[in-house]
Design a protein around this motif. Structure first.
Motif, PDB file in Angstrom:
ATOM      1  N   GLU A 123       0.866  -1.284   0.027  1.00 23.68           N
ATOM      2  CA  GLU A 123      -0.001   0.002  -0.055  1.00 23.68           C
ATOM      3  C   GLU A 123       0.968   1.212   0.021  1.00 23.68           C
ATOM      4  O   GLU A 123       0.616   2.076  -0.651  1.00 23.68           O
ATOM      5  CB  GLU A 123      -0.871   0.023   1.310  1.00 23.68           C
ATOM      6  N   GLN A 126       2.652   1.496  -3.400  1.00 29.02           N
ATOM      7  CA  GLN A 126       1.764   2.120  -4.573  1.00 29.02           C
ATOM      8  C   GLN A 126       1.343   3.814  -4.181  1.00 29.02           C
ATOM      9  O   GLN A 126       1.375   4.173  -5.303  1.00 29.02           O
ATOM     10  CB  GLN A 126       0.410   1.360  -4.256  1.00 29.02           C
ATOM     11  N   GLN A 130       1.881   6.327  -7.268  1.00 28.96           N
ATOM     12  CA  GLN A 130       0.739   7.263  -7.563  1.00 28.96           C
ATOM     13  C   GLN A 130       1.253   8.727  -7.479  1.00 28.96           C
ATOM     14  O   GLN A 130       0.934   9.569  -8.223  1.00 28.96           O
ATOM     15  CB  GLN A 130      -0.460   6.984  -6.773  1.00 28.96           C
ATOM     16  N   GLU A 176       3.399  -4.746  -8.404  1.00 26.19           N
ATOM     17  CA  GLU A 176       2.795  -3.673  -7.524  1.00 26.19           C
ATOM     18  C   GLU A 176       3.057  -2.252  -8.305  1.00 26.19           C
ATOM     19  O   GLU A 176       2.183  -1.414  -7.879  1.00 26.19           O
ATOM     20  CB  GLU A 176       3.330  -3.503  -6.246  1.00 26.19           C
ATOM     21  N   ARG A 179      -0.053  -2.229 -10.507  1.00 26.02           N
ATOM     22  CA  ARG A 179      -1.317  -2.372  -9.738  1.00 26.02           C
ATOM     23  C   ARG A 179      -1.418  -0.879  -9.366  1.00 26.02           C
ATOM     24  O   ARG A 179      -2.763  -0.484  -8.946  1.00 26.02           O
ATOM     25  CB  ARG A 179      -1.231  -3.244  -8.875  1.00 26.02           C
ATOM     26  N   SER A 180      -0.513  -0.045  -8.948  1.00 20.24           N
ATOM     27  CA  SER A 180      -0.945   1.415  -8.443  1.00 20.24           C
ATOM     28  C   SER A 180      -1.626   2.300  -9.561  1.00 20.24           C
ATOM     29  O   SER A 180      -2.398   3.069  -9.132  1.00 20.24           O
ATOM     30  CB  SER A 180       0.587   1.922  -8.409  1.00 20.24           C
TER      31      SER A 180
END
Ligand SMILES: [Ca+2]
Ligand SMILES: [Ca+2]
Lengths: 313, 313
Positions: A123, A126, A130, A176, A179-180
């Motif tokens: 988390e 990410q 972002q 990951e 996925r971000s």
């Protein structure tokens, strides 16, 4: 509306695709796949489409964007690491000595990835990606990297989903990292992203349970790794497979073991709007794949001729 | 109609669940999760439910059914392997010497799994499992193993899916073993099955490309492996996690890091219709999990009292 949604709403599902061979082959295949009783019919549960990412869904020049992320990340972290001024590969990065970084090869890259990608929860990682994505700019176009995606491919993803294909990303890039932003940019949820990964562990820190990212490579999702990962993560042979380089060749060969199926190569032929490269390129080399495509009569997507628009406006 | 479809059609989504605490907590949670603007609301993209399999979705006594499959498989393969008559663990199996097999511990089991699960493609392996499933019978009930699933859990899976939860299996059992029957039995597609795995490679044999299963353990999806695999395969923290043993405790703890979320333990309390076991059981031990459930006020599903029916008729 996002570019993806915009595309979905259009009457022509593939407005950025010119009339021509690639567009026709795709649309004919999908129409046959969804025509019950016909020879090209594919039951819904087998409508699995796998897409490479770098060079297939978004650009990859001058170098993979994830490497640019890692480089920016080192610069952001540098004030807390004065020792990096003399330590490779950090020194090379901090002094923008890209030739020296290149000379350090995979070892330098691996150190870089471990430093910038491990030590936190998925988390937290990410969130870092972002934040970078919201401010970083492509070194040549000046665009945010999530605007360096190919509009025709966004339309293709939507078109396939509208026809009950499940769309997966199968990338050599980091799981990951992808996925971000893949859910927002491609409407592909995290459980439909397959990628390279580092090891993780489940730990309790300060009374809080969490997944922690470790500085050790777990899996490289490239070449023969792609069919292996497709089997492990998806468990079905894809009936559509799309790539752009020799790293995708095993994935396309795997897809071709199932019939009917469609194999597509994005061919970077557009030196004006994008970049033109294939057999000799360091990034995204397409050499053996071009030969195999010719023999097997796979469809090449000719970027210069098949796309009337490359990037979202 | 399959039992799963039958359940979906019923007006009461959980007809095999008695009125009581477990049923109420589940239905209240789902109602809150789907009530936009309410304090328990969960956006659709976070409606991820992970289920253990052995002892949670189907029975696991007297031993894991996959072990019974491997034992049957050795017996089927034995005529081609005369050397097995004197070689452990095969000798023990062929002579039904289960005590001796047990004494050989994990090493014996590992050899057994490698012999019976590797050396073929996933498709070939799944066919073997499906053929076994169509003829094999549970040693005590005489039922086919796919009828040893819990009817209330089939209803729960359907109920959650009807409320836009995505249902995943996260099992210590073998990935391809599960995939062989999970789609038909649970309506869970292969890309929503997470399990233990052996290594594979992408090879060309007799001119044909294929994934080949190798006799080497890749990953054990149990204990801390469950949250690690959930992160890797699903990429979201589950907002519902259901298990039955200490092996599921890390998965439930991981799920509990996200709020709102629901953790459920199936408690095997029914010695008449199923089996009664918890803290002292060799298979499906639930000890530390019971203590943690008490402290954290997780819901126990009391099989004897909460279910008016255990197996599909
Ligand atoms: Ca690529
Ligand atoms: Ca279990």
């Amino acid at each position: 509306l996002s570019p993806a949604q915009e595309a979905a709403n259009a009457a022509d599902p593939l407005p950025s695709w010119n009339e021509g061979n690639a567009r026709n082959i795709i649309m004919d295949f999908v129409e046959a796949a969804t025509t019950e009783g016909g020879p090209g019919f594919i039951p819904e549960e087998d409508r699995i489409a796998t897409f490479d990412n770098d060079g297939t869904l978004w650009a990859e020049k001058p170098v993979y964007f994830q490497l640019l992320f890692a480089i920016d990340r080192v610069k952001t972290m540098a004030p807390d690491h004065p020792e990096w001024k003399t330590e490779e590969p950090y020194r090379a990065i901090l002094e923008n000595d890209m030739e020296s970084l290149k000379d350090q090869g995979m070892k330098g890259i691996a150190t870089l990835v471990m430093t910038t990608h491990a030590g936190m929860s998925p988390e937290e990682f990410q969130k870092i990606v972002q934040e970078w994505m919201s401010v970083a700019q492509h070194p040549e176009t000046g665009k945010p990297f999530d605007q360096m995606v190919y509009q025709p491919m966004l339309e293709l993803l939507n078109y396939l989903r509208a026809n009950k294909f499940r769309t997966f990303i199968v990338s050599g890039g980091g799981l990951e990292f992808l996925r971000s932003w893949a859910e927002v940019t491609y409407s592909v949820p995290p459980y439909q992203v397959v990628g390279s990964s580092i090891k993780t562990e489940f730990v309790q820190e300060n009374g809080r349970y969490m997944i922690k990212r470790l500085p050790e490579i777990e899996f490289i999702d490239d070449k023969e790794g792609k069919p292996v990962a497709i089997n492990r993560f998806i468990g079905k042979v894809p009936t559509i497979a799309v790539g752009n380089s020799d790293g995708d060749l095993p994935m396309l060969l795997y897809s071709a073991t199932k019939q009917p199926s469609l194999q597509l190569y994005v061919h970077h032929t557009d030196s004006i709007r994008e970049w033109a490269y294939d057999r000799k390129s360091h990034v995204g080399q397409l050499d053996k794949g071009l030969d195999t495509a010719a023999v097997r009569q796979w469809t090449l997507i000719d970027m210069a001729n098949d796309w009337n628009r490359v990037f979202p406006e």
